[in-house]
Enzyme design. Sequence first.
Site, PDB file in Angstrom:
ATOM      1  N   ASP A   6     -74.483  49.283 -25.014  1.00 31.20           N
ATOM      2  CA  ASP A   6     -73.940  48.628 -23.816  1.00 31.20           C
ATOM      3  C   ASP A   6     -73.097  49.619 -23.007  1.00 31.20           C
ATOM      4  OD1 ASP A   6     -75.043  46.142 -24.284  1.00 31.20           O
ATOM      5  OD2 ASP A   6     -73.317  45.421 -25.423  1.00 31.20           O
ATOM      6  N   LYS A  52     -73.185  40.733 -33.676  1.00 29.40           N
ATOM      7  CA  LYS A  52     -72.776  42.077 -33.237  1.00 29.40           C
ATOM      8  C   LYS A  52     -71.585  42.667 -34.002  1.00 29.40           C
ATOM      9  CE  LYS A  52     -74.058  42.692 -28.487  1.00 29.40           C
ATOM     10  NZ  LYS A  52     -73.554  42.905 -27.134  1.00 29.40           N
TER      11      LYS A  52
END
Length: 274
Positions: free
Chosen positions: A99, A66
Amino acid sequence: MNRVGVIGWPVAHSISPAMHNAAFAALGLSDWSYELLPIPPDILKLGLRQLRDHGFVGVNVTVPHKQVVMPLVKADERARAVGAVNTIDFRDNRATNTDIAGLIDDLKAHGVELANTNVLVLGAGGAARAAVYGLVMEGANIGIINRTVEKAQQLIDDLGVDARVMSFGDTEDWYVDLIVNCTSVGMWPQVAECPWPDSVPFPEGVTVYDMVYRPEQTRLLDKAEAHGGRAIGGLGMLVRQGAAAFEIWMGVKAPVEVMLEAAREELRQARKLG
Ligand code: ATR
């Protein structure tokens, strides 16, 4: 065939394929598929190029890629602020972090007010960064408690937001509307653990959002209910971050309820397998 998927190392545990493939099926998109794409860290750059060359439309990105993937893509402002990317669109090489929308959309879907509320964030890792960024955008006042105190201050400095570092001792003097658990404490198999210490009085009538979704009912959520509060588990956030990625790739609204049911079923299966 239009292909998307999730890159990570390992990724075998991901429930994203179940969720997205159920969405494709529900919309009659039989020429789309979502695949598990295990890519070791040392060949990340090559792996991305290969996926692009093989016609992948985009990918989700999970641990441990990520952060390191950031310089290889055109990360948008929110991904840069949070320091992590979880969705890439290969058609323009743009990348974002869904997210943030996953959490905020799920809180709103549950009717949780955020503007001018006091929100206590537990944790200061990647998940907490996404939460604080989104919650500040919604106009919440934020307090952060983290085991490693310096990391909470670092998070505030990095995001450049107005939030304060707190300790559990401070919580008795601060009216809290919402608690968001962004730590991994209580996650399967450590289901007996709770990020809120037993020695600290738990606030009465507070809404608690636990990002942990396995188990669906954590000890923290039990605690919230035992003190007259409302308990919301993190499965909806997982589904809605996926739905946001789906919408980027597909340009159509994601069937969130279908994805939620597929995610639940996948977790049920995983439980059966131990
Ligand atoms: P993620 O990307 O999921 O946020 P992370 O960046 O590793 O994962 O962050 C994990 C968070 O859970 C951190 O806030 C971590 O606290 P530290 O910063 O002190 O490490 C917190 N955490 C993990 N295990 C914990 C435990 N046993 N007790 C308290 N906090 C814990």
